[in-house]
Design an enzyme around this catalytic site. Structure first.
Site, PDB file in Angstrom:
ATOM      1  N   ARG A  24      77.807  51.221 117.067  1.00 15.14           N
ATOM      2  CA  ARG A  24      77.299  52.193 118.041  1.00 15.14           C
ATOM      3  C   ARG A  24      78.291  53.333 118.282  1.00 15.14           C
ATOM      4  O   ARG A  24      77.919  54.387 118.791  1.00 15.14           O
ATOM      5  CB  ARG A  24      76.977  51.509 119.360  1.00 15.14           C
ATOM      6  N   GLY A  76      77.901  46.151 114.029  1.00 20.08           N
ATOM      7  CA  GLY A  76      78.770  45.623 115.072  1.00 20.08           C
ATOM      8  C   GLY A  76      80.157  45.378 114.520  1.00 20.08           C
ATOM      9  O   GLY A  76      80.444  44.308 113.984  1.00 20.08           O
ATOM     10  N   HIS A  84      79.865  22.884 119.111  1.00 21.79           N
ATOM     11  CA  HIS A  84      81.228  23.048 118.600  1.00 21.79           C
ATOM     12  C   HIS A  84      82.109  23.671 119.678  1.00 21.79           C
ATOM     13  O   HIS A  84      83.209  23.196 119.968  1.00 21.79           O
ATOM     14  CB  HIS A  84      81.218  23.934 117.344  1.00 21.79           C
ATOM     15  N   ASN A  85      81.624  24.742 120.293  1.00 23.36           N
ATOM     16  CA  ASN A  85      82.410  25.423 121.315  1.00 23.36           C
ATOM     17  C   ASN A  85      82.582  24.567 122.558  1.00 23.36           C
ATOM     18  O   ASN A  85      83.618  24.637 123.232  1.00 23.36           O
ATOM     19  CB  ASN A  85      81.752  26.755 121.682  1.00 23.36           C
TER      20      ASN A  85
END
Length: 468
Positions: A35, A11, A190-191
């Site tokens: 990919r 990725g 956290h986000n």
């Protein structure tokens, strides 16, 4: 999984490429794939241009990459959360052998991480859910890293993780936080705190811009000053830079941006899990709602036309705005840590809140001067485990609460939406009242549903006089 595992990364998007370059930069060998063949070739060229190609093996698909990796292997996944992760795991499983590891380093729903951990460990594989914070810059030069998995899994990747992590006073901002989904849950919260902090900053900006008529560049200068005081943080710092930037000569960059905010799900997950745990993170919920409302711009335009809504002036000093933002930030952190501790109890993770605060001090998006105080509070005598009750934070809130009240009141009077700051005030007011108003709610529930209630004299599961 042994400490000599061969590393792979699948990725090569923005974060994946940055993290791969970081790993190579620290001297580790790395196999990569994606990919898209074109992306793999472009990454190979980028690594070569940075002088990092010697330890790189690039492959055009997983089926080629994994067999080329001597065992034991550790494959890092940097793919979108949800189905893409499951699809990639399905491709990996027949290629791996017992003792190999899969490291999901993307944002993931911790429930998925727990499910995948159980399934893969039953097959003799190791699964690690790893939260990575810091954006592209952090991934490239040192993120904050939150690891969930077994102690054995952690020992197998610890040297690499600590090498690539951010450092605060020489100490790596990375830690093994607990089993299965612990790392991804901590990253989710956290986000969530990040959502709340960004929203409250935006609300303060809105009051200065639309309630006081200040130009973005002027507001940016104020944020730059605040970044050297109690509000010192990554988000306040970049806000100052953003507001001083121009899209064209004389045109503030912020004015060229459509007022519709996106979201990838972690803030929403924080709210959902907090509610499930009985810990409503109201500042995060308000921030998630504000982003959702922002997406309905045509509706907002219709509403403005129908109601003729115009925002009026606000009479607030710079010091009041600064102190209100400080109070809101403290409460957002407090709600986040309440959620973390509730999850720790529910899932048997034994999370260390002080260590979490410490690994957030560098590399991550919510890094701020307050995190040192938070870590010290959790390592000291913290009344009932509540940050807002810690002596240091009580002193701060005693000083800043009047400003938060003034800001919320002036905003409401002037027609300026401040949902996150208002939620912060509502939380603190609720948690500092020995007797609230749910006595009436309990009476209503009993009246229409015969649910019963506890009495102040100690009687349990009683009914009101309306049932006599």
């Amino acid at each position: 999984m042994s400490t000599g595992a061969t590393l792979g990364l699948y990725g090569l998007g923005t974060m994946g490429s940055a993290l791969a370059l970081n790993i190579l930069d620290k001297g580790f060998g790395l196999h990569v794939s994606n990919r898209s063949d074109q992306v793999v070739d472009a990454f190979r060229n980028d690594a070569a241009a940075a002088g990092l190609a010697d330890n790189l093996s690039a492959h055009h698909d997983l089926e080629t990459m994994v067999p080329a990796m001597p065992g034991p292997r550790a494959v890092i996944l940097m793919v979108p959360a949800g189905a893409p992760v499951d699809e990639t795991i399905d491709r990996l499983r027949p290629l791996l052998t017992p003792g190999d590891a899969i490291i999901d380093a993307g944002n993931a729903d911790f429930n998925d991480t727990r499910r995948r951990t159980e399934a893969l460990e039953a097959a003799g594989l190791t699964y690690i859910g790893m939260g990575v914070s810091g954006g592209e810059e952090g991934a490239r030069h040192g993120p904050s890293i939150m690891v969930g998995g077994t102690e054995q899994a952690w020992s197998g990747i610890r040297s690499m993780i600590e090498s690539i992590a951010a450092r605060y006073e020489g100490v790596p901002c990375a830690a093994h936080l607990g089993p299965d989904g612990a790392g991804h849950f901590v990253k989710t919260v956290h986000n969530g705190i990040e959502y709340a902090d960004m929203q409250m900053i935006a609300e303060i900006y809105g009051l200065m811009r639309h309630g006081q008529g200040l130009a973005p560049a002027e507001i940016g200068k104020t944020f730059a000053v605040w970044d050297s005081g109690p509000l010192q943080s990554y988000l306040v710092g970049i806000t100052g830079k953003i507001l001083k930037a121009e899209d064209a000569p004389g045109v503030p960059a912020v004015d060229a941006i459509l007022d519709q905010a996106g979201q990838k799900g972690t803030g929403r997950w924080t709210v959902i899990e907090a509610v499930k745990l009985g810990q409503s993170a109201t500042t995060v919920e308000a921030a998630v709602a504000a982003r959702s409302w922002s997406a309905e711009k045509p509706l907002r335009e219709t509403g403005e036309g129908l109601y003729g809504q115009t925002a009026g002036p606000v009479d607030l000093s710079e010091a009041q705005l600064e102190q209100a933002l400080l109070a809101g930030r403290i409460i957002a952190y407090a709600q986040g840590f309440r959620t973390l501790l509730a999850a720790s109890d529910a899932y048997g993770w034994s999370l260390d809140p002080a260590r979490i605060a410490e690994i957030w001090r560098a590399g991550c998006i919510i890094r701020s001067a307050l995190l040192d105080d938070i870590a010290k509070a959790f390592r000291g005598d913290l009344p009932q485990g509540q940050l807002v009750f810690a002596p240091a934070f009580k002193d701060m809130l005693d000083d800043s609460l009047p400003a938060l009240r003034a800001v919320v009141a002036q905003a409401a009077s002037g027609g300026h939406p401040v949902p996150a700051l208002a939620a912060a005030l509502g939380f603190l007011d609720s948690m500092t009242r020995a007797r609230g108003t749910t006595d009436l709610v309990q009476a209503q529930r009993d009246f229409f549903g015969r649910h019963g209630f506890d009495r102040v004299d100690g009687g349990e599961d009683r009914h009101g006089p309306w049932w006599r």
